[in-house]
Design an enzyme around this catalytic site. Structure first.
Site, PDB file in Angstrom:
ATOM      1  N   CYS A   1       0.702  -1.150  -0.095  1.00  0.00           N
ATOM      2  CA  CYS A   1       0.074  -0.034   0.106  1.00  0.00           C
ATOM      3  C   CYS A   1       0.601   1.348  -0.019  1.00  0.00           C
ATOM      4  CB  CYS A   1      -0.883   0.037   1.290  1.00  0.00           C
ATOM      5  SG  CYS A   1      -2.220  -1.236   1.116  1.00  0.00           S
ATOM      6  N   HIS A  57      -3.024   7.175   3.097  1.00  0.00           N
ATOM      7  CA  HIS A  57      -3.365   5.963   2.809  1.00  0.00           C
ATOM      8  C   HIS A  57      -4.648   5.416   3.157  1.00  0.00           C
ATOM      9  CE1 HIS A  57      -4.049   1.713   1.596  1.00  0.00           C
ATOM     10  NE2 HIS A  57      -3.298   1.323   2.698  1.00  0.00           N
ATOM     11  N   ASN A  71      -9.727  -0.159   0.853  1.00  0.00           N
ATOM     12  CA  ASN A  71      -8.259  -0.152   0.926  1.00  0.00           C
ATOM     13  C   ASN A  71      -7.950  -0.237  -0.730  1.00  0.00           C
ATOM     14  OD1 ASN A  71      -5.666  -0.237   0.776  1.00  0.00           O
ATOM     15  ND2 ASN A  71      -5.479  -1.356   2.541  1.00  0.00           N
TER      16      ASN A  71
HETATM   17  N1  COA Z   1     -17.096  -9.046  10.524  1.00  0.00           N
HETATM   18  C1  COA Z   1     -17.346  -9.264  11.736  1.00  0.00           C
HETATM   19  N2  COA Z   1     -16.558  -9.868  12.593  1.00  0.00           N
HETATM   20  C2  COA Z   1     -15.239  -9.910  12.145  1.00  0.00           C
HETATM   21  C3  COA Z   1     -14.778  -9.572  10.952  1.00  0.00           C
HETATM   22  C4  COA Z   1     -15.950  -9.116   9.988  1.00  0.00           C
HETATM   23  N3  COA Z   1     -15.678  -8.629   8.770  1.00  0.00           N
HETATM   24  N4  COA Z   1     -13.617  -9.822  10.651  1.00  0.00           N
HETATM   25  C5  COA Z   1     -13.004 -10.062  11.909  1.00  0.00           C
HETATM   26  N5  COA Z   1     -14.134 -10.232  12.950  1.00  0.00           N
HETATM   27  C6  COA Z   1     -14.194 -10.671  14.193  1.00  0.00           C
HETATM   28  C7  COA Z   1     -13.088 -11.262  14.663  1.00  0.00           C
HETATM   29  O1  COA Z   1     -13.026 -12.600  14.148  1.00  0.00           O
HETATM   30  C8  COA Z   1     -12.830 -11.239  16.103  1.00  0.00           C
HETATM   31  O2  COA Z   1     -13.794 -12.176  16.675  1.00  0.00           O
HETATM   32  P1  COA Z   1     -13.179 -12.600  18.115  1.00  0.00           P
HETATM   33  O3  COA Z   1     -12.975 -11.601  19.094  1.00  0.00           O
HETATM   34  O4  COA Z   1     -14.524 -13.708  18.475  1.00  0.00           O
HETATM   35  O5  COA Z   1     -12.039 -13.234  17.858  1.00  0.00           O
HETATM   36  C9  COA Z   1     -13.295  -9.837  16.191  1.00  0.00           C
HETATM   37  O6  COA Z   1     -13.996  -9.501  15.024  1.00  0.00           O
HETATM   38  C10 COA Z   1     -12.461  -8.713  16.525  1.00  0.00           C
HETATM   39  O7  COA Z   1     -11.456  -8.873  15.674  1.00  0.00           O
HETATM   40  P2  COA Z   1      -9.852  -7.834  15.429  1.00  0.00           P
HETATM   41  O8  COA Z   1      -9.210  -8.452  14.316  1.00  0.00           O
HETATM   42  O9  COA Z   1      -9.364  -7.494  16.747  1.00  0.00           O
HETATM   43  O10 COA Z   1     -10.800  -6.652  15.005  1.00  0.00           O
HETATM   44  P3  COA Z   1     -10.190  -5.085  14.859  1.00  0.00           P
HETATM   45  O11 COA Z   1     -10.769  -4.085  15.598  1.00  0.00           O
HETATM   46  O12 COA Z   1      -8.564  -5.317  14.903  1.00  0.00           O
HETATM   47  O13 COA Z   1     -10.417  -4.942  13.386  1.00  0.00           O
HETATM   48  C11 COA Z   1      -9.286  -5.078  11.037  1.00  0.00           C
HETATM   49  C12 COA Z   1     -10.069  -5.661  12.098  1.00  0.00           C
HETATM   50  C13 COA Z   1      -8.844  -6.040  10.348  1.00  0.00           C
HETATM   51  C14 COA Z   1     -10.590  -4.131  10.540  1.00  0.00           C
HETATM   52  C15 COA Z   1      -8.387  -4.173  11.582  1.00  0.00           C
HETATM   53  O14 COA Z   1      -7.460  -4.994  12.555  1.00  0.00           O
HETATM   54  C16 COA Z   1      -7.556  -3.389  10.479  1.00  0.00           C
HETATM   55  O15 COA Z   1      -8.129  -2.434   9.953  1.00  0.00           O
HETATM   56  N6  COA Z   1      -6.346  -3.840  10.607  1.00  0.00           N
HETATM   57  C17 COA Z   1      -5.571  -3.094   9.617  1.00  0.00           C
HETATM   58  C18 COA Z   1      -5.603  -3.458   8.460  1.00  0.00           C
HETATM   59  C19 COA Z   1      -4.981  -3.020   7.229  1.00  0.00           C
HETATM   60  O16 COA Z   1      -5.109  -1.861   7.162  1.00  0.00           O
HETATM   61  N7  COA Z   1      -4.584  -3.789   6.097  1.00  0.00           N
HETATM   62  C20 COA Z   1      -3.748  -3.245   5.044  1.00  0.00           C
HETATM   63  C21 COA Z   1      -2.593  -2.546   5.527  1.00  0.00           C
HETATM   64  S1  COA Z   1      -2.244  -1.243   4.406  1.00  0.00           S
END
Ligand code: COA
Length: 334
Positions: A115, A256, A286
């Protein structure tokens, strides 16, 4: 002070027509519109139709960019395409773009930095312009990330979308304007948290690798989230300090678009006010290397944001690798 820098003369973009909304995703995986909007800020994203590749988006973005500037393809010296989803392993997408737009006098290459691909490409092109070797460069971010997303994995499929954005960089001979500075970083120790294991030389495509779903993006969202916030805010704050500025001096902040919470945390740490931040993640998700030029296009063309000569533009990104960085530009007209 540098005698010659690079400035952004023009912008272009391409967005596929097809929209994939949160309600569509609710039918595909165990998720909800509320979860996606609250955790990411995303409402819908665009998906390129099957059978088309990275160049099919990069080419129209490049053509629009050149047309806006009234520059012919023959006048382009350099094409850099930031992408992790090239049409094929080789030839590079830059070669395909060069051929399709008729940029007979250009050389170029693809740049892989996840990214951060657009910022790394912009910084590289600016150095070739500063050196005097290049006068005019097309810098394109284009990713068909949907082709490597597992649409049964709710932790990744809700985040990403396809798109392409382009800028035309040209030499600026007025000292103190154009791309003043950039700060780029990599940390391969973070590689395992966001990667595609298969399809390269280590795990070439095989029936087994397909069965193991190794050609899809895997991500540890929490690790990436933490690293993004600290990486993006660190380089945003440091580039301002290094250039004797604060967030208050910034006219436009183009981050970004990975997650609205990451954008907000970065802006807060860099003391950049909300109205100066370009956010379009709700519409496109994204879009990997395309996200910064798409947001810049949105600000300049769609929202008619009138950047005046001397205004400061800050861009920052974080991506797979890990890769991250910031770039500081003093506007010289567009
Ligand atoms: N819908 C519903 N629940 C979801 C889900 C979805 N699409 N994706 C994950 N979950 C669940 C998980 O399984 C977890 O459940 P659990 O607590 O029972 O295990 C819960 O939601 C929390 O997961 P977590 O990963 O802690 O959530 P989060 O608040 O960190 O959000 C992201 C997840 C991916 C949105 C976040 O971590 C993020 O944006 N990370 C960076 C991603 C990124 O920028 N990537 C590209 C880099 S350039």
């Amino acid at each position: 002070m540098k005698q010659r820098t690079a400035y952004i003369r023009s912008v272009g973009r391409f967005l596929p027509e097809r929209k994939l909304t949160n309600s569509d995703l609710e039918k595909m995986v165990e998720t909800s519109d509320d979860w996606i909007v609250t955790r990411t800020g995303i409402r819908e994203r665009r998906i390129l139709e099957p059978g088309l590749g990275c160049s099919h988006m990069a080419v129209p973005a490049a053509i629009e960019c050149l047309e806006r500037a009234g520059v012919s393809p023959e006048e382009v010296d350099l094409i850099i395409v930031g992408t992790v989803t090239p049409d094929m392993l080789f030839p590079s997408t830059a070669c395909l773009v060069q051929d399709k737009i008729g940029a007979k006098n250009a050389w170029g290459f693809d740049l892989s930095a996840g990214c951060s691909g657009f910022l790394f490409s912009l910084s590289t092109a600016s150095q070739l312009i500063e050196s005097g070797k290049v006068n005019r460069a097309l810098v394109i971010g284009s990713d068909v990330i949907s082709t490597i997303i597992d649409y049964t994995d709710r932790s990744t499929c809700v985040i990403f979308g396809d798109g392409a954005g382009a800028v035309l960089l040209e030499a600026c001979d007025e000292p103190g304007f154009g791309l003043l500075d950039f700060m780029l970083k990599i940390d391969g120790g973070g590689g395992e948290y966001l990667c595609v294991r298969g399809g390269g030389s280590r795990i070439p495509p095989s029936h087994e690798s397909i069965d193991n779903r190794e050609h899809y993006v895997t991500q540890d969202g929490r690790q990436v989230f933490k690293a993004s916030v600290s990486g993006m805010s660190d380089v945003s704050v440091r580039i301002l300090e290094k250039n004797g500025l604060t967030g208050k001096d910034i006219t436009l902040f183009v981050p970004h678009q990975a997650n609205k919470r990451i954008i907000d945390a970065t802006a807060e740490r860099a003391h950049i006010e909300e109205e100066k931040i370009v956010v379009n993640i709700d519409k496109y998700g994204n879009t990997v290397a395309a996200s910064i030029p798409l947001a810049l296009y949105e600000a300049l063309v769609e929202r008619d944001y009138d950047l005046k000569k001397g205004d400061y533009l800050l861009m920052s990104a974080f991506g797979a690798g890990f890769t991250w960085g910031s770039a500081l530009m003093r506007w010289w007209g567009c």
